[in-house]
Design an enzyme around this catalytic site. Structure first.
Site, PDB file in Angstrom:
ATOM      1  N   CYS A 166       0.870  -1.185   0.000  1.00  0.00           N
ATOM      2  CA  CYS A 166       0.000   0.000   0.000  1.00  0.00           C
ATOM      3  C   CYS A 166       0.904   1.232   0.000  1.00  0.00           C
ATOM      4  O   CYS A 166       1.425   1.622   1.053  1.00  0.00           O
ATOM      5  CB  CYS A 166      -0.924  -0.005   1.213  1.00  0.00           C
TER       6      CYS A 166
ATOM      7  N   HIS B 132      -1.631  -5.962 -10.111  1.00  0.00           N
ATOM      8  CA  HIS B 132      -2.211  -4.824 -10.852  1.00  0.00           C
ATOM      9  C   HIS B 132      -2.410  -5.177 -12.316  1.00  0.00           C
ATOM     10  O   HIS B 132      -1.570  -5.854 -12.913  1.00  0.00           O
ATOM     11  CB  HIS B 132      -1.281  -3.608 -10.771  1.00  0.00           C
TER      12      HIS B 132
ATOM     13  N   GLU C 235      -9.773  -0.551  -6.884  1.00  0.00           N
ATOM     14  CA  GLU C 235      -8.886  -1.371  -6.056  1.00  0.00           C
ATOM     15  C   GLU C 235      -9.530  -2.692  -5.634  1.00  0.00           C
ATOM     16  O   GLU C 235     -10.752  -2.772  -5.411  1.00  0.00           O
ATOM     17  CB  GLU C 235      -8.481  -0.618  -4.784  1.00  0.00           C
TER      18      GLU C 235
ATOM     19  N   CYS D 228      -4.192   5.541  -5.588  1.00  0.00           N
ATOM     20  CA  CYS D 228      -3.607   4.227  -5.299  1.00  0.00           C
ATOM     21  C   CYS D 228      -2.120   4.345  -5.603  1.00  0.00           C
ATOM     22  O   CYS D 228      -1.733   4.543  -6.763  1.00  0.00           O
ATOM     23  CB  CYS D 228      -4.266   3.153  -6.159  1.00  0.00           C
TER      24      CYS D 228
ATOM     25  N   GLY E  71      -0.746   1.432  -7.464  1.00  0.00           N
ATOM     26  CA  GLY E  71      -1.373   1.509  -8.788  1.00  0.00           C
ATOM     27  C   GLY E  71      -0.706   2.539  -9.680  1.00  0.00           C
ATOM     28  O   GLY E  71      -0.563   2.330 -10.891  1.00  0.00           O
TER      29      GLY E  71
HETATM   30  N1  LIG Z   1      -6.201  -2.676  -2.588  1.00  0.00           N
HETATM   31  C1  LIG Z   1      -4.771  -3.035  -2.606  1.00  0.00           C
HETATM   32  C2  LIG Z   1      -4.062  -2.566  -1.312  1.00  0.00           C
HETATM   33  C3  LIG Z   1      -4.004  -1.026  -1.167  1.00  0.00           C
HETATM   34  C4  LIG Z   1      -3.195  -0.376  -2.257  1.00  0.00           C
HETATM   35  C5  LIG Z   1      -3.327   1.143  -2.405  1.00  0.00           C
HETATM   36  N2  LIG Z   1      -4.211   1.816  -1.498  1.00  0.00           N
HETATM   37  C6  LIG Z   1      -1.965   1.828  -2.494  1.00  0.00           C
HETATM   38  O1  LIG Z   1      -1.838   2.998  -2.116  1.00  0.00           O
HETATM   39  O2  LIG Z   1      -1.015   1.160  -3.008  1.00  0.00           O
HETATM   40  C7  LIG Z   1      -4.634  -4.564  -2.754  1.00  0.00           C
HETATM   41  O3  LIG Z   1      -5.539  -5.290  -2.304  1.00  0.00           O
HETATM   42  O4  LIG Z   1      -3.603  -4.995  -3.286  1.00  0.00           O
END
Ligand SMILES: N[C@H](CCC[C@H](N)C(=O)O)C(=O)O
Length: 287
Positions: A79, A165, A214, A223, A226
């Site tokens: 994250c 991703h 997400e 993200c 992301g």
């Molecule tokens: N939903 C993502 C985790 C949070 C990623 C995002 N909030 C960031 O800032 O990288 C997953 O399940 O891989």
């Protein structure tokens, strides 16, 4: 955690990606998926995209470890926006002293640099395009893939930044049908652990617009992992350079990927919103 619990937390955000930060260093057990979901409820809980836990470091030289749970209760491996908020939290708590320190995350150690303009720059590790490690069911590493989904045929790049991703290039991020295409790709069995789906519009070699649907949270205002994923996929495709500003609905992140074998650097903000205390019954006994 037992019935009649009470938890103190910090509410934070990184470019609009919002978090509940829980200090577990006193021996608090990890939150159950049921508790994460209860706390994530925007009406009867606190509301967040992810819950981040501050944990004791695994070794000397590392300031702290942090854990990541999506709003649906699922654990995540990385994250980026959350890591910056953890860094800011540790600085304010006096746990992290200098301008540079190491954090440990489920995806491994991250180098943190506190920038003069108040942003935080993180080393997000090297992207991994190997399908088996994304994971994505593909016979060979093609970098670019196409799948038939319930929302039609989708073409995307796939990469792991410590979490999975898929990046779809679109003519307009604003007009992308994120709410339909995101879940459609996530539903595909070729992503056995789910996937974060990015919708990227190239504005220039050093600027893109991005929206991300997400895994475990739906569309978020930003993200971090992301943004890194979008830049590396588009850079490999020759669509952008090695230094890219990523404009997300909640703010901008600055991404550098110096060369193919380098780790990705991400710089961006981290903000405190409020300190709070949550009290409630043990959700485990409610579900
Ligand atoms: N939903 C993502 C985790 C949070 C990623 C995002 N909030 C960031 O800032 O990288 C997953 O399940 O891989």
């Amino acid at each position: 955690m037992k019935a009649g619990m009470s938890l103190r937390f910090s509410k934070m955000h990184g470019a609009g990606n919002h978090f509940l930060v829980l200090d577990r260093r006193g021996g608090l057990p990890p939150p159950s998926p049921a508790l994460v979901r209860a706390l994530a409820d925007p009406f009867t809980g606190v509301g967040f995209d992810q819950l981040l836990t501050i944990e004791d470091p695994p070794r000397a030289g590392v300031v702290a470890r942090f854990g990541i749970w999506n709003a649906d209760g699922s654990a995540a491996g990385q994250c980026g926006n959350g890591a910056r908020c953890v860094a800011a939290w540790l600085r304010r708590a006096g746990v992290a002293g200098g301008e540079r320190f190491l954090l440990d995350s489920p995806a491994g150690e991250l180098e943190v640099a506190c920038l003069a303009d108040g942003r935080y720059r993180l080393g997000m590790g090297r992207p991994d395009f190997a399908p088996a490690r994304i994971p994505f069911a593909a016979a060979v590493e093609a970098g670019e893939y196409e799948l038939n989904t319930e929302a039609g045929r989708l073409r995307f790049g796939a990469v792991s930044m410590g979490n999975p991703h898929a990046v779809i290039e679109v003519p307009s991020a604003a007009r992308a049908d994120v709410a339909r295409l995101g879940p459609a790709l996530q539903a595909r069995p070729e992503f056995p652990e789910g996937v974060n789906v990015g919708f990227a519009e190239v504005l220039a070699a050093d600027r893109i617009r991005l929206r991300v649907y997400e895994r475990g949270a739906g569309e978020t205002r930003a993200c971090g992992s992301g943004a890194c994923a979008a830049v590396v996929v588009l850079a490999r495709r020759g669509r952008v350079g090695r230094h890219v500003w990523v404009e997300l609905p909640g703010g901008s992140l600055e991404i550098d990927w110096p060369h193919e074998d380098a780790q990705v650097l991400m710089a961006g903000p981290a903000a405190f919103v409020f300190e709070g205390q949550w009290s409630g019954p043990d959700p485990e006994s409610q579900e």
